[in-house]
Design an enzyme around this catalytic site. Sequence first.
Site, PDB file in Angstrom:
ATOM      1  N   ASP A  70       0.817  -1.220   0.000  1.00 45.02           N
ATOM      2  CA  ASP A  70       0.000   0.000   0.000  1.00 45.02           C
ATOM      3  C   ASP A  70       0.851   1.271   0.000  1.00 45.02           C
ATOM      4  OD1 ASP A  70      -2.660  -0.841  -0.162  1.00 45.02           O
ATOM      5  OD2 ASP A  70      -2.848  -1.161   2.000  1.00 45.02           O
ATOM      6  N   ARG A  95       0.662  -1.488   7.622  1.00 46.46           N
ATOM      7  CA  ARG A  95       1.145  -0.259   6.955  1.00 46.46           C
ATOM      8  C   ARG A  95       2.130   0.545   7.810  1.00 46.46           C
ATOM      9  NH1 ARG A  95      -2.813   3.223   3.364  1.00 46.46           N
ATOM     10  NH2 ARG A  95      -0.738   3.761   2.628  1.00 46.46           N
ATOM     11  N   ARG A 140     -10.116   5.727  10.827  1.00 52.05           N
ATOM     12  CA  ARG A 140      -8.655   5.700  10.895  1.00 52.05           C
ATOM     13  C   ARG A 140      -8.137   6.776  11.859  1.00 52.05           C
ATOM     14  NH1 ARG A 140      -6.603   2.985   6.148  1.00 52.05           N
ATOM     15  NH2 ARG A 140      -8.068   1.310   5.721  1.00 52.05           N
ATOM     16  N   HIS A 169     -11.715   7.036   4.601  1.00 54.30           N
ATOM     17  CA  HIS A 169     -10.813   8.188   4.724  1.00 54.30           C
ATOM     18  C   HIS A 169     -11.593   9.417   4.245  1.00 54.30           C
ATOM     19  CE1 HIS A 169      -6.575   6.112   4.310  1.00 54.30           C
ATOM     20  NE2 HIS A 169      -6.752   6.528   5.545  1.00 54.30           N
ATOM     21  N   CYS A 263      -5.288   9.461  -3.257  1.00 55.13           N
ATOM     22  CA  CYS A 263      -4.544   8.540  -2.374  1.00 55.13           C
ATOM     23  C   CYS A 263      -3.099   8.365  -2.842  1.00 55.13           C
ATOM     24  CB  CYS A 263      -5.192   7.159  -2.360  1.00 55.13           C
ATOM     25  SG  CYS A 263      -6.897   7.119  -1.854  1.00 55.13           S
TER      26      CYS A 263
HETATM   27  N1  ARG Z   1      -5.379  -0.033   1.083  1.00 48.26           N
HETATM   28  C1  ARG Z   1      -5.136   1.283   1.583  1.00 48.26           C
HETATM   29  C2  ARG Z   1      -5.707   1.420   2.973  1.00 48.26           C
HETATM   30  O1  ARG Z   1      -6.777   0.898   3.211  1.00 48.26           O
HETATM   31  C3  ARG Z   1      -5.739   2.285   0.660  1.00 48.26           C
HETATM   32  C4  ARG Z   1      -5.469   3.691   1.056  1.00 48.26           C
HETATM   33  C5  ARG Z   1      -6.109   4.670   0.150  1.00 48.26           C
HETATM   34  N2  ARG Z   1      -5.720   5.974   0.436  1.00 48.26           N
HETATM   35  C6  ARG Z   1      -6.526   7.019   0.679  1.00 48.26           C
HETATM   36  N3  ARG Z   1      -5.993   8.184   0.847  1.00 48.26           N
HETATM   37  N4  ARG Z   1      -7.817   6.870   0.804  1.00 48.26           N
HETATM   38  O2  ARG Z   1      -5.120   2.005   3.853  1.00 48.26           O
END
Ligand code: ARG
Length: 270
Positions: A70, A95, A140, A169, A263
């Site tokens: 990612d 991550r 998040r 997000h 992203c």
């Molecule tokens: N697979 C990543 C996650 O879930 C995707 C992130 C996408 N980024 C964003 N800025 N929305 O963290």
Amino acid sequence: MSERRSPRRRRFLLCEPRHFDVSYAINPWMHPDEEVDVRRAHRQWEALAAAYRAHGHVVETLPPVPGLPDMVFAANAALVLGGRALGSLFHAAERRDESDHYELWLKEAGVPVRRARAVCEGEGDLVPVGGRVLAGTGFRTTPEAHREAQEHFGVPVVGLRLVNPFFYHLDTALFALDDENVAYYPDAFAPESRAVLERLFPHAVIATLGDALAFGLNSVSDGRHVFIAPGAVALTEELARRGYVPVPVDLSEFRKAGGGIKCCTLEVRA
Ligand code: ARG
């Protein structure tokens, strides 16, 4: 007809998707058993970088790291504002190691970085608009991190609660068009946050569910050109009506990871 809108030249940091894959699931878009076409992803990402450069923006890259699929989603690694950065503390263990690599690049570029103490996912949830930062929470980035951002940057941070796991997000549900206005999908937000957005941005561009599901709100605007997913048909039409110039860029392969144009793009703000 609307006035001519003027673009501002941006500095973007991108990360080549050499090791991009969907090997775990940390949002509802991700299905590790679904095939990712890595070569197609690479071509799509190259087209994004080329589109930015063709419109006068500076594109820099940092080397991708094996085992961090990612890492291509550069926006999540930090918020850079006023020449300093708040580095991310990722929600998912998968991550967390990305942060060191991004922080190293930023420090070498002369941008001082402080790592967030609370879970914080950079521009994924922290969206500067004019003199404020709009800050998403719910999935998040935490409200504690919103406070850290306000103290670190010395700008007012406006918390907004996200309620739909597909729009986990803030940058999947809202983007800044310029210093005055935003586009967003109202149903991604809790009612009280919707009320805040209505008060702050009475002339906002309102997106449909179809626009949002096509990742149309995961767009990057330079104030004139809006780099946007081609599937966001209604939103693209409305932006053109308002005097913006939509620039379609297809990142469909990255949608399998829950990501899109924004992203993949970290803005380095002087
Ligand atoms: N697979 C990543 C996650 O879930 C995707 C992130 C996408 N980024 C964003 N800025 N929305 O963290």
